[in-house]
Scaffold this active site. Structure first.
Site, PDB file in Angstrom:
ATOM      1  N   ASP A   1       0.922  -1.209   0.072  1.00 59.65           N
ATOM      2  CA  ASP A   1       0.075   0.005   0.140  1.00 59.65           C
ATOM      3  C   ASP A   1       1.107   1.194  -0.025  1.00 59.65           C
ATOM      4  O   ASP A   1       1.914   1.059   0.270  1.00 59.65           O
ATOM      5  CB  ASP A   1      -0.778   0.084   1.293  1.00 59.65           C
ATOM      6  CG  ASP A   1      -1.805   1.231   1.515  1.00 59.65           C
ATOM      7  OD1 ASP A   1      -2.386   1.639   0.287  1.00 59.65           O
ATOM      8  OD2 ASP A   1      -1.847   1.812   2.475  1.00 59.65           O
ATOM      9  N   LEU A   2       0.610   2.236  -0.436  1.00 62.18           N
ATOM     10  CA  LEU A   2       1.279   3.536  -0.413  1.00 62.18           C
ATOM     11  C   LEU A   2       1.062   4.499   0.854  1.00 62.18           C
ATOM     12  O   LEU A   2       1.889   4.631   1.547  1.00 62.18           O
ATOM     13  CB  LEU A   2       0.794   4.573  -1.648  1.00 62.18           C
ATOM     14  CG  LEU A   2       1.843   5.787  -1.835  1.00 62.18           C
ATOM     15  CD1 LEU A   2       3.026   5.544  -1.914  1.00 62.18           C
ATOM     16  CD2 LEU A   2       1.171   6.636  -3.176  1.00 62.18           C
TER      17      LEU A   2
ATOM     18  N   ASP B   1      -1.406  -0.753   6.367  1.00 68.15           N
ATOM     19  CA  ASP B   1      -1.767   0.116   7.373  1.00 68.15           C
ATOM     20  C   ASP B   1      -3.292   0.117   7.985  1.00 68.15           C
ATOM     21  O   ASP B   1      -3.411   0.570   8.812  1.00 68.15           O
ATOM     22  CB  ASP B   1      -1.019   1.418   7.213  1.00 68.15           C
ATOM     23  CG  ASP B   1      -1.981   2.486   6.266  1.00 68.15           C
ATOM     24  OD1 ASP B   1      -2.217   2.222   5.374  1.00 68.15           O
ATOM     25  OD2 ASP B   1      -2.066   3.711   7.085  1.00 68.15           O
TER      26      ASP B   1
ATOM     27  N   LYS C   1     -10.650  -1.343  -1.766  1.00 67.74           N
ATOM     28  CA  LYS C   1     -10.696  -2.193  -0.717  1.00 67.74           C
ATOM     29  C   LYS C   1     -11.862  -2.008   0.470  1.00 67.74           C
ATOM     30  O   LYS C   1     -12.259  -0.833   0.360  1.00 67.74           O
ATOM     31  CB  LYS C   1      -9.280  -1.797   0.263  1.00 67.74           C
ATOM     32  CG  LYS C   1      -7.822  -1.793  -0.662  1.00 67.74           C
ATOM     33  CD  LYS C   1      -6.916  -1.223  -0.077  1.00 67.74           C
ATOM     34  CE  LYS C   1      -5.598  -1.029  -0.981  1.00 67.74           C
ATOM     35  NZ  LYS C   1      -4.426  -0.331  -0.590  1.00 67.74           N
TER      36      LYS C   1
ATOM     37  N   THR D   1       1.016  10.136   3.799  1.00 64.83           N
ATOM     38  CA  THR D   1       0.166  11.401   3.397  1.00 64.83           C
ATOM     39  C   THR D   1      -1.183  11.539   4.128  1.00 64.83           C
ATOM     40  O   THR D   1      -1.872  12.586   3.854  1.00 64.83           O
ATOM     41  CB  THR D   1       0.077  10.918   1.854  1.00 64.83           C
ATOM     42  OG1 THR D   1      -0.515   9.611   1.993  1.00 64.83           O
ATOM     43  CG2 THR D   1       1.051  11.086   0.954  1.00 64.83           C
TER      44      THR D   1
ATOM     45  N   ALA E   1      -5.269   2.745  -3.291  1.00 65.63           N
ATOM     46  CA  ALA E   1      -6.350   3.293  -3.647  1.00 65.63           C
ATOM     47  C   ALA E   1      -6.298   4.530  -4.390  1.00 65.63           C
ATOM     48  O   ALA E   1      -7.158   5.218  -5.124  1.00 65.63           O
ATOM     49  CB  ALA E   1      -7.440   3.238  -2.513  1.00 65.63           C
TER      50      ALA E   1
END
Ligand code: BG6
Ligand code: MG
Length: 214
Positions: free
Chosen positions: A10-11, A171, A146, A18, A116
């Site tokens: 995931d980012l 996370d 998700k 962010t 996402a």
């Protein structure tokens, strides 16, 4: 020797934090519509899409908008968010992430993004991490958000691996659920009290190494 052939990341909240920028931009939107929400409420927005986030926030403020108005506000929020993203630097990459990605490359384990966000490429460029990724699956490629497993199943496909050979790093509760629904091992990044469905939970990538992979 690890059986893992791909790691899917995931980012937001895993590679870089962010969430604080999303919060600032969403809060500005709420304030302009005449209400406010808390950082605690902001937790619920992690991992879910831009439009789903907007729906939740409008609900909190008891605001009803037409579909066109919703799209206008979402566009406005995104431009405020991008103003913040444009100021990001490689210093914001979360601790231990570059070292772990390097060790995956050394072991020929594929690296993919499963996010996402529709802004993921831009963010990875700003923090100079784009070059690590063999595949990027993000909000521009998926039709189901998700906790639907689609984003990670597409990640397995893009890296020519089977779900059972993939490890997901997440996370958000919805993201952990997506990884499990895809039939993958899931490493939660954050608090074990919140990420109860993850196979293991780490608080930072400083705790992670290839020999902890299944
Ligand atoms: C996820 C974030 O990664 O991306 C969510 O956790 C966000 O908070 C979602 O809403 C969509 O991001 P974007 O950048 O397309 O608005
Ligand atoms: Mg996240």
């Amino acid at each position: 020797m690890t059986q893992t052939k791909a790691c899917l990341f995931d980012l937001d909240g895993v590679i870089v934090d962010t969430a604080i920028y999303h919060f600032q931009a969403w809060r500005r939107l709420a304030n302009e519509l005449g209400f406010d929400f808390t950082e605690h409420q902001n937790e619920q927005l992690k991992g879910i899409s831009r439009m789903e986030s907007l729906e939740l926030i409008l609900n909190w403020g008891n605001i009803t908008l037409t579909e066109t108005e919703k799209l206008d506000w979402a566009t406005r929020k995104n431009s405020w968010y991008l103003d913040l993203v444009m100021q990001m630097t490689p210093n914001e990459v979360l601790e231990g992430v570059p070292e772990f990605l390097k060790s995956l490359q050394e072991q020929n384990i594929k690296i993919a993004l499963g996010s996402a966000s529709k802004n993921s490429k831009l963010i990875l460029e700003k923090i100079q991490m784009l070059h690590y990724f063999d595949a990027i699956i993000d909000g521009n490629n998926i039709t189901k958000g998700k906790p639907n497993p689609q984003v990670f199943l597409l990640g397995a496909e893009a890296t020519n691996t089977q779900p059972a050979e993939c490890v997901v790093f997440e996370d958000a509760v919805a993201g952990v659920q997506a990884g499990k629904a895809a039939g993958m091992t899931v490493v939660g990044v954050g608090s074990p009290e919140i990420l109860t469905e993850a196979d293991i939970v780490i608080t930072s990538f400083k705790e992670m190494s290839v020999d902890r992979l299944p």
